[in-house]
Design a protein around this motif. Structure first.
Motif, PDB file in Angstrom:
ATOM      1  N   MET A   1       3.256  27.707 -46.917  1.00  0.00           N
ATOM      2  CA  MET A   1       2.132  27.927 -45.997  1.00  0.00           C
ATOM      3  C   MET A   1       1.908  26.690 -45.108  1.00  0.00           C
ATOM      4  SD  MET A   1      -1.527  29.583 -47.061  1.00  0.00           S
ATOM      5  CE  MET A   1      -2.356  28.042 -47.344  1.00  0.00           C
ATOM      6  N   GLN A   2       1.575  26.941 -43.844  1.00  0.00           N
ATOM      7  CA  GLN A   2       1.409  25.823 -42.912  1.00  0.00           C
ATOM      8  C   GLN A   2       0.203  24.951 -43.300  1.00  0.00           C
ATOM      9  OE1 GLN A   2       0.028  25.982 -38.523  1.00  0.00           O
ATOM     10  NE2 GLN A   2       2.227  26.290 -38.464  1.00  0.00           N
ATOM     11  N   LYS A   3       0.430  23.637 -43.315  1.00  0.00           N
ATOM     12  CA  LYS A   3      -0.688  22.715 -43.607  1.00  0.00           C
ATOM     13  C   LYS A   3      -1.517  22.529 -42.335  1.00  0.00           C
ATOM     14  CE  LYS A   3      -0.121  18.730 -45.850  1.00  0.00           C
ATOM     15  NZ  LYS A   3       0.618  17.469 -46.077  1.00  0.00           N
ATOM     16  N   ILE A   4      -2.816  22.741 -42.454  1.00  0.00           N
ATOM     17  CA  ILE A   4      -3.696  22.619 -41.287  1.00  0.00           C
ATOM     18  C   ILE A   4      -4.525  21.337 -41.432  1.00  0.00           C
ATOM     19  CG2 ILE A   4      -5.530  23.753 -39.938  1.00  0.00           C
ATOM     20  CD1 ILE A   4      -3.106  25.533 -40.130  1.00  0.00           C
ATOM     21  N   PRO A   5      -4.545  20.497 -40.417  1.00  0.00           N
ATOM     22  CA  PRO A   5      -5.314  19.240 -40.548  1.00  0.00           C
ATOM     23  C   PRO A   5      -6.800  19.439 -40.261  1.00  0.00           C
ATOM     24  CG  PRO A   5      -4.261  19.337 -38.388  1.00  0.00           C
ATOM     25  CD  PRO A   5      -3.848  20.588 -39.114  1.00  0.00           C
ATOM     26  N   TYR A   6      -7.617  18.630 -40.903  1.00  0.00           N
ATOM     27  CA  TYR A   6      -8.976  18.441 -40.395  1.00  0.00           C
ATOM     28  C   TYR A   6      -8.866  17.467 -39.229  1.00  0.00           C
ATOM     29  CZ  TYR A   6     -11.254  20.617 -44.420  1.00  0.00           C
ATOM     30  OH  TYR A   6     -11.692  21.496 -45.359  1.00  0.00           O
ATOM     31  N   ILE A   7      -9.595  17.741 -38.168  1.00  0.00           N
ATOM     32  CA  ILE A   7      -9.594  16.833 -37.017  1.00  0.00           C
ATOM     33  C   ILE A   7     -10.892  16.054 -37.029  1.00  0.00           C
ATOM     34  CG2 ILE A   7      -9.691  16.831 -34.471  1.00  0.00           C
ATOM     35  CD1 ILE A   7      -7.535  19.100 -34.725  1.00  0.00           C
ATOM     36  N   PHE A   8     -10.793  14.728 -36.984  1.00  0.00           N
ATOM     37  CA  PHE A   8     -12.032  13.952 -37.130  1.00  0.00           C
ATOM     38  C   PHE A   8     -12.557  13.393 -35.819  1.00  0.00           C
ATOM     39  CE2 PHE A   8     -10.741   9.476 -36.890  1.00  0.00           C
ATOM     40  CZ  PHE A   8      -9.412   9.470 -37.296  1.00  0.00           C
ATOM     41  N   ASP A   9     -11.764  13.492 -34.760  1.00  0.00           N
ATOM     42  CA  ASP A   9     -12.288  13.030 -33.472  1.00  0.00           C
ATOM     43  C   ASP A   9     -11.417  13.601 -32.352  1.00  0.00           C
ATOM     44  OD1 ASP A   9     -13.942  11.745 -31.711  1.00  0.00           O
ATOM     45  OD2 ASP A   9     -13.246   9.719 -32.138  1.00  0.00           O
ATOM     46  N   ILE A  10     -12.047  13.793 -31.217  1.00  0.00           N
ATOM     47  CA  ILE A  10     -11.314  14.131 -29.991  1.00  0.00           C
ATOM     48  C   ILE A  10     -11.841  13.163 -28.943  1.00  0.00           C
ATOM     49  CG2 ILE A  10     -10.905  15.873 -28.211  1.00  0.00           C
ATOM     50  CD1 ILE A  10     -11.196  18.020 -30.343  1.00  0.00           C
ATOM     51  N   LYS A  11     -10.959  12.258 -28.532  1.00  0.00           N
ATOM     52  CA  LYS A  11     -11.406  11.198 -27.607  1.00  0.00           C
ATOM     53  C   LYS A  11     -10.927  11.537 -26.194  1.00  0.00           C
ATOM     54  CE  LYS A  11      -9.870   6.745 -27.767  1.00  0.00           C
ATOM     55  NZ  LYS A  11      -9.404   5.637 -28.541  1.00  0.00           N
ATOM     56  N   ARG A  12     -11.873  11.626 -25.281  1.00  0.00           N
ATOM     57  CA  ARG A  12     -11.526  11.888 -23.879  1.00  0.00           C
ATOM     58  C   ARG A  12     -11.474  10.571 -23.124  1.00  0.00           C
ATOM     59  NH1 ARG A  12     -14.231  15.639 -26.306  1.00  0.00           N
ATOM     60  NH2 ARG A  12     -13.671  17.809 -25.979  1.00  0.00           N
ATOM     61  N   TYR A  13     -10.857  10.595 -21.959  1.00  0.00           N
ATOM     62  CA  TYR A  13     -10.773   9.415 -21.072  1.00  0.00           C
ATOM     63  C   TYR A  13     -10.133   8.220 -21.782  1.00  0.00           C
ATOM     64  CZ  TYR A  13     -14.519  12.397 -19.448  1.00  0.00           C
ATOM     65  OH  TYR A  13     -15.269  13.494 -19.120  1.00  0.00           O
ATOM     66  N   SER A  14      -9.211   8.488 -22.667  1.00  0.00           N
ATOM     67  CA  SER A  14      -8.562   7.407 -23.402  1.00  0.00           C
ATOM     68  C   SER A  14      -7.496   6.741 -22.513  1.00  0.00           C
ATOM     69  CB  SER A  14      -7.931   8.007 -24.656  1.00  0.00           C
ATOM     70  OG  SER A  14      -6.969   7.143 -25.144  1.00  0.00           O
ATOM     71  N   ILE A  15      -7.507   5.413 -22.472  1.00  0.00           N
ATOM     72  CA  ILE A  15      -6.525   4.722 -21.619  1.00  0.00           C
ATOM     73  C   ILE A  15      -5.587   3.825 -22.439  1.00  0.00           C
ATOM     74  CG2 ILE A  15      -7.806   4.754 -19.437  1.00  0.00           C
ATOM     75  CD1 ILE A  15      -8.747   1.875 -20.211  1.00  0.00           C
ATOM     76  N   ASN A  16      -5.698   3.912 -23.773  1.00  0.00           N
ATOM     77  CA  ASN A  16      -4.859   3.041 -24.614  1.00  0.00           C
ATOM     78  C   ASN A  16      -3.876   3.802 -25.503  1.00  0.00           C
ATOM     79  OD1 ASN A  16      -6.008   0.536 -23.811  1.00  0.00           O
ATOM     80  ND2 ASN A  16      -7.832   1.071 -25.000  1.00  0.00           N
TER      81      ASN A  16
END
Ligand code: SF4
Ligand code: SF4
Length: 305
Positions: A1-16
């Motif tokens: 079965m496919q392992k599904i991650p928990y996502i802990f952040d979605i960062k917008r405007y990232s430049i690094n």
């Protein structure tokens, strides 16, 4: 079965996190436990509750909401009995000041794609893209690969920020579906690497050599930390290793250490730097020493992301 991650952040405007302006998706779960980890909420693959005492207004709503009697008001704030807490999140839903928050959410792929595509105008105009990082995104190879393929169908530039502590078959599969690997090179000495990250660096170094041999595009990032890896011997060994690769990284980024993760550890209730290693920022002279060491080996290097 496919392992599904928990996502802990979605960062917008990232430049690094790669070229241009990017949207960066953070997966929970990492096989390494670096003592300086900047994203401690990315270490555990499970959902976690975080508590920021400085945001808490002491209303006590959270205590009333907990069916398990896991919360207690103390002079220093709200304490959680981790034996009783089942991480259901009810207390975080009711908290009016967001002092209590859950870290980790399951996203359906189609919803995550929609979230990514909201940023496509800015991404396109800056020649940016999407970056998957963590934690360690390669812990979820099928999920990651499908996301990369969908992003590829939308002609987005795709970067994967990884420890490369993974089977080569996984690295190779992901390499075929992204334009850039971002790889940390932490410590060259194997015993020290084990001491500071909890794992041997053998597999990581092997995989760096393999992505180089395979012609995948990659950047190497070196978090430079006095007390861990900023000694001349390690800097020289890192430069010699990179110089010996068949295809060089497009960039080596020397990233000066800072201790901003301390606050996150406190909110998670985890220990920052449990082995009490004395770590400090490298001086400007040390940063320039490292920069020159790489440049002398004809490696494109810069200080910062
Ligand atoms: S997460 Fe659920 S069980 Fe844990 S303290 Fe909050 S309400 Fe109680
Ligand atoms: S609900 Fe939030 S603000 Fe109120 S006591 Fe609990 S943690 Fe503090």
């Amino acid at each position: 079965m496919q392992k599904i991650p928990y996502i802990f952040d979605i960062k917008r405007y990232s430049i690094n996190d790669g070229p241009g302006i990017r949207i960066t998706i953070f997966f929970k779960g990492c096989p390494l436990h670096c003592i300086w980890c900047h994203n401690p909420e990315g270490i555990s693959s499970s959902r976690e509750k975080m508590y920021a005492v400085n945001k808490c207004i002491g209303c006590g709503y959270c205590i009333g909401e907990c069916d398990n009697g896991a919360l207690l008001k103390k002079p220093e704030g709200i304490a959680t009995d981790t034996e009783k807490c089942i991480v259901c999140g009810k207390c975080t839903d009711i908290c009016p000041s967001k002092a209590m928050e859950m870290s980790g959410k399951i996203w359906k792929k189609k919803d995550l794609m929609k979230e990514i595509m909201k940023e496509c105008t800015l991404i396109d105009s800056s020649e940016g893209g999407v970056t998957f990082c963590g934690g360690e995104p390669l812990l979820y190879p099928e999920f990651l690969n499908e996301m990369l393929q969908e992003c590829g169908d939308e002609e987005l530039h795709r970067a994967v920020d990884t420890t490369l502590f993974a089977k080569w078959e996984t690295v190779d599969m992901i390499g075929r579906n992204c334009e850039l690997f971002l790889v940390d090179l932490k410590v060259m000495d194997e015993e020290k690497h084990k001491m500071f990250t909890g794992v041997s660096n053998k597999l990581i170094l092997e995989n760096i050599r393999k992505i180089s041999d395979a012609g995948y595009n990659f950047w190497i990032r070196i978090p430079l930390i006095e007390g861990v890896n900023a000694d001349e011997e390690n800097i020289r060994a890192s430069a010699e290793f990179i110089a010996s690769l068949s295809n060089k990284p497009e960039w080596v980024n020397i990233l000066p250490y800072h201790d901003i993760a301390k606050g996150k550890h406190k909110r998670l209730g985890s220990l920052y730097n449990p082995s009490q290693v004395v770590m400090s920022e490298p001086t400007q002279e040390k940063l320039e020493y490292a920069l020159n060491m790489f440049k002398n080996e004809n490696i494109n290097a810069k200080i910062g992301g």
